[in-house]
Design an enzyme around this catalytic site. Sequence first.
Site, PDB file in Angstrom:
ATOM      1  N   ARG A 100       0.965  -1.284  -0.052  1.00 24.97           N
ATOM      2  CA  ARG A 100       0.114   0.015  -0.081  1.00 24.97           C
ATOM      3  C   ARG A 100       0.856   1.091   0.011  1.00 24.97           C
ATOM      4  O   ARG A 100       2.180   1.254   0.542  1.00 24.97           O
ATOM      5  CB  ARG A 100      -0.971   0.097   1.073  1.00 24.97           C
ATOM      6  CG  ARG A 100      -1.715   1.236   1.291  1.00 24.97           C
ATOM      7  CD  ARG A 100      -2.532   1.105   2.377  1.00 24.97           C
ATOM      8  NE  ARG A 100      -2.055   2.058   3.772  1.00 24.97           N
ATOM      9  CZ  ARG A 100      -2.631   2.446   4.525  1.00 24.97           C
ATOM     10  NH1 ARG A 100      -3.808   2.028   4.936  1.00 24.97           N
ATOM     11  NH2 ARG A 100      -2.109   3.099   5.753  1.00 24.97           N
ATOM     12  N   CYS A 102      -0.035   5.386   1.003  1.00 19.94           N
ATOM     13  CA  CYS A 102      -1.065   6.233   1.409  1.00 19.94           C
ATOM     14  C   CYS A 102      -0.583   7.431   1.410  1.00 19.94           C
ATOM     15  O   CYS A 102       0.714   7.793   2.181  1.00 19.94           O
ATOM     16  CB  CYS A 102      -1.608   5.654   2.945  1.00 19.94           C
ATOM     17  SG  CYS A 102      -2.756   6.653   3.615  1.00 19.94           S
TER      18      CYS A 102
END
Length: 122
Positions: A100, A102
């Site tokens: 991920r 972010c």
Amino acid sequence: MKLINTQEAPGAIGPYSQGFVTNGLVITSGQIPIDPATGTAPEGIAAQAEQSCKNVGAILRAAGSGFDKVVKTTCFLADMGDFAAFNEVYAGYFTSKPARSCVAVKQLPKGLLCEIEAIAEL
């Protein structure tokens, strides 16, 4: 390539699609927290994160995949101060802990607080 189009997630608000299936992968567009049934967004980061996750899930299902097959997400927050609250909701959906990124962005469409895009296996 196969175009993904489902009424269970909000339609595109610009010149793009909800996602594509290609080479054994599902690639979603960023999903903002718009409820496809009402066209409105809930208030607050937790509720918006929940709706964005639901929208990603709808596209994954329409493509024949699911949260357990997500390998990568990119998450956008309007305020990095919402990081912990966002993560709490996100963790309930992306239980396989995909790779991920972010990031905080200056602004999201419609003044919303988060957006999530995903790449998953079929």
